[in-house]
Design a protein around this motif. Structure first.
Motif, PDB file in Angstrom:
ATOM      1  N   GLU A 514      11.444  86.083  12.367  1.00 31.11           N
ATOM      2  CA  GLU A 514      12.059  85.429  11.206  1.00 31.11           C
ATOM      3  C   GLU A 514      12.369  83.962  11.501  1.00 31.11           C
ATOM      4  N   ALA A 515      12.763  83.682  12.741  1.00 32.73           N
ATOM      5  CA  ALA A 515      13.074  82.292  13.091  1.00 32.73           C
ATOM      6  C   ALA A 515      11.834  81.411  13.046  1.00 32.73           C
ATOM      7  N   ASN A 516      10.660  81.995  13.246  1.00 30.01           N
ATOM      8  CA  ASN A 516       9.399  81.240  13.206  1.00 30.01           C
ATOM      9  C   ASN A 516       8.634  81.487  11.905  1.00 30.01           C
ATOM     10  N   ALA A 517       9.369  81.793  10.838  1.00 32.59           N
ATOM     11  CA  ALA A 517       8.712  82.106   9.559  1.00 32.59           C
ATOM     12  C   ALA A 517       7.902  80.940   9.022  1.00 32.59           C
ATOM     13  N   GLU A 518       8.275  79.705   9.369  1.00 38.22           N
ATOM     14  CA  GLU A 518       7.562  78.531   8.850  1.00 38.22           C
ATOM     15  C   GLU A 518       6.459  78.068   9.787  1.00 38.22           C
ATOM     16  N   ALA A 519       6.357  78.639  10.973  1.00 37.27           N
ATOM     17  CA  ALA A 519       5.339  78.203  11.931  1.00 37.27           C
ATOM     18  C   ALA A 519       3.965  78.704  11.488  1.00 37.27           C
ATOM     19  N   ARG A 520       2.995  77.839  11.441  1.00 40.84           N
ATOM     20  CA  ARG A 520       1.622  78.196  11.074  1.00 40.84           C
ATOM     21  C   ARG A 520       0.650  77.518  12.033  1.00 40.84           C
ATOM     22  N   PRO A 521      -0.344  78.254  12.527  1.00 45.20           N
ATOM     23  CA  PRO A 521      -0.537  79.705  12.328  1.00 45.20           C
ATOM     24  C   PRO A 521       0.490  80.495  13.121  1.00 45.20           C
ATOM     25  N   LEU A 522       0.706  81.748  12.684  1.00 38.01           N
ATOM     26  CA  LEU A 522       1.646  82.653  13.341  1.00 38.01           C
ATOM     27  C   LEU A 522       0.911  83.950  13.661  1.00 38.01           C
ATOM     28  N   SER A 523       0.801  84.233  14.949  1.00 42.27           N
ATOM     29  CA  SER A 523       0.057  85.426  15.371  1.00 42.27           C
ATOM     30  C   SER A 523       1.012  86.476  15.911  1.00 42.27           C
ATOM     31  N   VAL A 524       0.649  87.767  15.655  1.00 43.58           N
ATOM     32  CA  VAL A 524       1.405  88.914  16.144  1.00 43.58           C
ATOM     33  C   VAL A 524       0.436  89.841  16.865  1.00 43.58           C
ATOM     34  N   MET A 525       0.857  90.355  18.007  1.00 42.96           N
ATOM     35  CA  MET A 525       0.014  91.249  18.795  1.00 42.96           C
ATOM     36  C   MET A 525       0.796  92.520  19.095  1.00 42.96           C
ATOM     37  N   ILE A 526       0.120  93.676  18.910  1.00 41.93           N
ATOM     38  CA  ILE A 526       0.694  94.981  19.261  1.00 41.93           C
ATOM     39  C   ILE A 526      -0.137  95.555  20.393  1.00 41.93           C
ATOM     40  N   LEU A 610      -5.310 102.339  34.596  1.00 40.44           N
ATOM     41  CA  LEU A 610      -4.456 102.267  33.416  1.00 40.44           C
ATOM     42  C   LEU A 610      -4.948 101.151  32.508  1.00 40.44           C
ATOM     43  N   THR A 611      -5.115 101.439  31.230  1.00 40.19           N
ATOM     44  CA  THR A 611      -5.598 100.465  30.243  1.00 40.19           C
ATOM     45  C   THR A 611      -4.684 100.471  29.035  1.00 40.19           C
ATOM     46  N   ALA A 612      -4.918  99.528  28.140  1.00 45.01           N
ATOM     47  CA  ALA A 612      -4.141  99.430  26.901  1.00 45.01           C
ATOM     48  C   ALA A 612      -5.030  98.913  25.789  1.00 45.01           C
ATOM     49  N   SER A 613      -4.662  99.233  24.569  1.00 46.32           N
ATOM     50  CA  SER A 613      -5.378  98.767  23.379  1.00 46.32           C
ATOM     51  C   SER A 613      -4.508  97.751  22.660  1.00 46.32           C
ATOM     52  N   PHE A 614      -5.158  96.794  21.986  1.00 41.86           N
ATOM     53  CA  PHE A 614      -4.448  95.675  21.380  1.00 41.86           C
ATOM     54  C   PHE A 614      -4.893  95.472  19.942  1.00 41.86           C
ATOM     55  N   GLY A 615      -3.926  95.199  19.094  1.00 41.57           N
ATOM     56  CA  GLY A 615      -4.209  94.798  17.726  1.00 41.57           C
ATOM     57  C   GLY A 615      -3.597  93.443  17.454  1.00 41.57           C
ATOM     58  N   THR A 628       4.115  93.544   6.037  1.00 42.52           N
ATOM     59  CA  THR A 628       2.670  93.441   5.845  1.00 42.52           C
ATOM     60  C   THR A 628       1.983  92.993   7.126  1.00 42.52           C
ATOM     61  N   VAL A 629       2.590  92.012   7.820  1.00 41.81           N
ATOM     62  CA  VAL A 629       2.007  91.521   9.066  1.00 41.81           C
ATOM     63  C   VAL A 629       1.959  92.629  10.112  1.00 41.81           C
ATOM     64  N   MET A 630       3.055  93.372  10.261  1.00 35.66           N
ATOM     65  CA  MET A 630       3.087  94.441  11.249  1.00 35.66           C
ATOM     66  C   MET A 630       2.105  95.544  10.896  1.00 35.66           C
ATOM     67  N   GLN A 631       1.953  95.819   9.580  1.00 35.39           N
ATOM     68  CA  GLN A 631       1.000  96.850   9.172  1.00 35.39           C
ATOM     69  C   GLN A 631      -0.426  96.424   9.501  1.00 35.39           C
ATOM     70  N   ASP A 634      -0.922  96.779  13.160  1.00 32.09           N
ATOM     71  CA  ASP A 634      -0.998  98.188  13.534  1.00 32.09           C
ATOM     72  C   ASP A 634      -2.362  98.773  13.173  1.00 32.09           C
ATOM     73  N   GLU A 635      -2.894  98.353  12.032  1.00 32.30           N
ATOM     74  CA  GLU A 635      -4.225  98.833  11.641  1.00 32.30           C
ATOM     75  C   GLU A 635      -5.279  98.324  12.625  1.00 32.30           C
ATOM     76  N   ALA A 636      -5.150  97.083  13.091  1.00 30.32           N
ATOM     77  CA  ALA A 636      -6.093  96.575  14.078  1.00 30.32           C
ATOM     78  C   ALA A 636      -5.983  97.362  15.376  1.00 30.32           C
ATOM     79  N   LEU A 637      -4.741  97.733  15.759  1.00 36.30           N
ATOM     80  CA  LEU A 637      -4.550  98.554  16.950  1.00 36.30           C
ATOM     81  C   LEU A 637      -5.207  99.923  16.769  1.00 36.30           C
ATOM     82  N   TYR A 638      -5.081 100.478  15.581  1.00 35.54           N
ATOM     83  CA  TYR A 638      -5.684 101.795  15.302  1.00 35.54           C
ATOM     84  C   TYR A 638      -7.205 101.728  15.454  1.00 35.54           C
ATOM     85  N   ARG A 639      -7.790 100.609  14.973  1.00 34.31           N
ATOM     86  CA  ARG A 639      -9.245 100.467  15.092  1.00 34.31           C
ATOM     87  C   ARG A 639      -9.643 100.340  16.573  1.00 34.31           C
TER      88      ARG A 639
END
Length: 660
Positions: A514-526, A610-615, A628-631, A634-639
């Motif tokens: 929320e503090a970086n709501a105005e930062a663009r681009p804004l990336s999120v990784m799961i 040990l491995t991990a998957s990333f979205g 919406t961003v988290m969804q 999460d969908e990218a992680l599912y893929r």
């Protein structure tokens, strides 16, 4: 009131040395002593008025004295680049024509003594305001003045101590203040012994340090002026030696000719040498019979020497001429009277042809007045006195009208083989302007710190005696407050961090997003650990916790390197907020994290790494809708999981997101 008569009597006794001191002064010659005694007299009057009850009038009189003394102290303390000595002298000229600062400025230690006494009078010598320490400080200053006077350690460069009558007047005035003040010090039951010792030690240490610094700075300044005078003499000596070598080359030119030069040839060849070395009176050609047949430059004074036979006209230089013309060696005269009527030195350089015949000699005539003028042009003769001498005989001198300093530097000059003495004496004003101010600053600062230390110690002692129990209670209360604050900080930290991995938790992640709501681009990784349940089932939860900590450390290193936040989202899921990171950068960060985890040496029970998957999702434009961003992430992680795990999948770049 019982102490008023003896106090008034003792203060009145100070009038006797004051009167004798005023009568003993000889006007302008001791103006500084006269002013010091007048200021001391005003303080005596102020103290009498204070004892008689006229306090307002006494404080007004003390204010006038303090203003004058602070102005005097400023002239000692302020550095030259703040207030040049020329400005102080200009202000002095405003008081009287031709008056300089040093003529009327009271001595440094006497100035400080009178300032302390003025403060004593204003504060009525109260112990709570430093009366005992101020009195002892004045005594120390008076003792230092006497030490400087009796041991001849006083230098005339800066006037530090006052005369005998001034010192005696200040001592009697201080005694009167002590008579009126000592009873009040005892009646107030002030622990003087306890609070006076440290400040008194500091006062003595300050005076010793000041005296040491004063001696060092004056010696350093003396060495500087000595070195500058030596440089001046060395520069002139080198110049004369260089010219002598040049004239030797000049003389060798004429060995190529069989006949004496014409006047035109002589002037043409001699002009560059005379132009470069202005202290030469002339360069002359002397024939074998010692007649001067050519001379340069041709002017009224040199024309008088043409045709003169040196053996007859200048007996003092006969030996030098004979050495050049008969012995074919360089001849040098002592300081003699030249044919032009001025003192000088002549060098005769023989011109010997190949067949050993003597064509003549080159006479290099050094005029000592011109040499002195050349020397004087190197320095500011309005601030430095110069004298050129041979033995006890002064050849040339130039001294400014202002008073000179105490240091005379004697420099030996080698004027082409003839030793001459150069006396350099800087003016007193120039030395004062160049003298560092830090010894006086150290003295004033040390005395001020001693006074402040006394006040602090006195206040602390009283406060300790009155509030010891309250202090103990406050100490316990502060301890409890510190404990609670520490607990509060720990609670606040636990509310926003995961206790196992020490990473930010979901709450802090959402706040950062929320503090970086105005930062663009804004990336999120799961990030989700592949088959993490197998680790807990086959290797135990302790191994699982260790793997999560290791993944947390790797993620923090990689993500924080790019200015992001790496947090534990829950279970084996981790998230990262990457402000101002585009899709390509975010995918690269995820790949780096994936490779680092795969190469970390962590493995399942069957040896599989040990491995991990990333979205990954990036918000490019529009407002931030966290759900919406988290969804999308999460969908990218599912893929990524559906495609076989251990890989990175990126959601389409988001622009304007509508609320679901």
């Amino acid at each position: 009131m019982s102490m008023l008569p003896p106090a008034s009597l003792v203060v009145s006794l100070a009038i006797a040395p004051l009167t004798l001191g005023l009568l003993s002064q000889d006007g302008a010659g001791r103006l500084h002593e006269l002013l010091t005694l007048c200021l001391a007299g005003m303080l005596i009057l102020a103290q009498l008025l204070m004892l008689w009850g006229a306090r307002a009038l006494a404080k007004g009189l003390v204010s006038i004295v303090l203003f004058t003394l602070v102005l005097v102290l400023g002239s000692y303390v302020l550095p030259e680049y703040w207030v040049p000595m020329a400005i102080w002298d200009a202000l002095s000229h405003g008081l009287a024509a031709g008056l300089s600062l040093e003529a009327w400025r009271p001595a440094l230690l006497a100035t400080l003594s009178l300032i302390l006494i003025a403060v004593l009078i204003v504060t009525r010598s109260q112990p709570a305001r430093g009366g005992p320490l101020l009195s002892i400080m004045v005594l120390c200053l008076l003792a230092m003045q006497q030490l400087l006077n009796y041991t001849n350690l006083e230098t005339s460069l800066i006037r530090a101590s006052a005369g005998t009558w001034t010192t005696l007047t200040i001592a009697v005035l201080l005694a009167g203040l002590g008579v009126s003040s000592v009873p009040s010090w005892h009646s107030r039951a002030v622990p003087l012994k306890r609070v006076l010792s440290p400040p008194l030690f500091l006062v003595v240490l300050t005076l010793l340090l000041w005296h040491h610094q004063k001696s060092i700075t004056e010696q350093g300044l003396a060495h500087q002026t000595q070195a500058q005078a030596q440089q001046l003499g060395d520069r002139l000596t080198r110049e004369i030696q260089d010219h002598l070598a040049a004239v030797e080359r000049f003389a060798s030119i004429w060995t190529l000719f069989d006949s004496p030069p014409t006047q035109e040839e002589w002037s043409r060849q001699a002009e560059p040498y005379h132009r470069d070395f202005r202290f030469l009176l002339n360069m002359a050609f002397v024939d074998p019979d010692s007649h001067i047949t050519r001379v340069h430059p041709i002017n009224e004074i040199n024309r008088q020497a043409l045709g003169a036979r040196l053996f007859d006209a200048q007996p003092a230089g006969r030996e030098a001429v004979s050495r050049a013309l008969h012995e074919h060696r360089i001849g040098r005269t002592e300081v003699i009277m030249l044919l032009q009527g001025v003192p000088g030195i002549i060098h005769y350089l023989p011109i010997t042809l190949e067949d050993e015949r003597i064509l003549g000699a080159v006479a290099m005539v050094i005029s000592l007045p011109v040499l002195a003028e050349r020397l004087f042009s190197e320095v500011d003769t309005q601030a430095i006195g110069l004298a050129l001498s041979q033995g006890d005989r002064t050849l040339a001198s130039q001294f400014p009208e202002i008073s000179l300093g105490p240091w005379q530097h004697e420099i030996l000059l080698d004027v082409a083989g003839t030793p001459l003495g150069l006396t350099v004496q800087p003016s007193h004003a120039q030395l004062i302007a160049r003298l560092p101010r830090h010894p006086v600053v150290s003295l004033v600062t040390g005395l001020t710190l001693a006074y402040l230390l006394y006040l602090v110690l006195l206040g602390y002692t009283r406060l300790e005696r009155r509030h010891r129990q309250v202090h103990a209670a406050n100490t316990g209360l502060r301890r409890e407050i510190r404990t609670r604050n520490q607990l509060q900080k720990e609670i606040e930290w636990l509310a926003r961090h995961d206790e196992l991995t020490k990473l930010p938790n979901r709450r802090l992640f959402m706040e950062t997003l929320e503090a970086n709501a105005e930062a663009r681009p804004l990336s999120v990784m799961i990030c989700d650990v592949d088959h993490f349940k197998r680790i807990n089932d086959h290797q135990g939860h302790l191994i699982g916790d260790r793997y999560l900590k290791r993944l947390g450390n790797i993620g923090r290193e990689v993500v924080e390197m790019h200015g992001g936040l790496f947090a534990r989202y829950g279970g084996e899921e981790f998230v990262a907020c990457l402000p101002r990171v585009d899709t390509a950068q975010a995918e690269s960060i995820a790949e780096t994290l994936r490779h680092r985890l795969q190469e970390s040496g962590l493995s399942h029970h069957d040896g599989q790494r040990l491995t991990a998957s990333f979205g990954v999702v990036t918000l490019q434009d529009g407002p931030l809708e966290i759900a919406t961003v988290m969804q999308a992430a999460d969908e990218a992680l599912y893929r990524a999981k559906a495609a076989g795990r251990n890989q990175v999948r990126t959601a389409p770049t988001l622009s304007v997101i509508e609320s679901p």
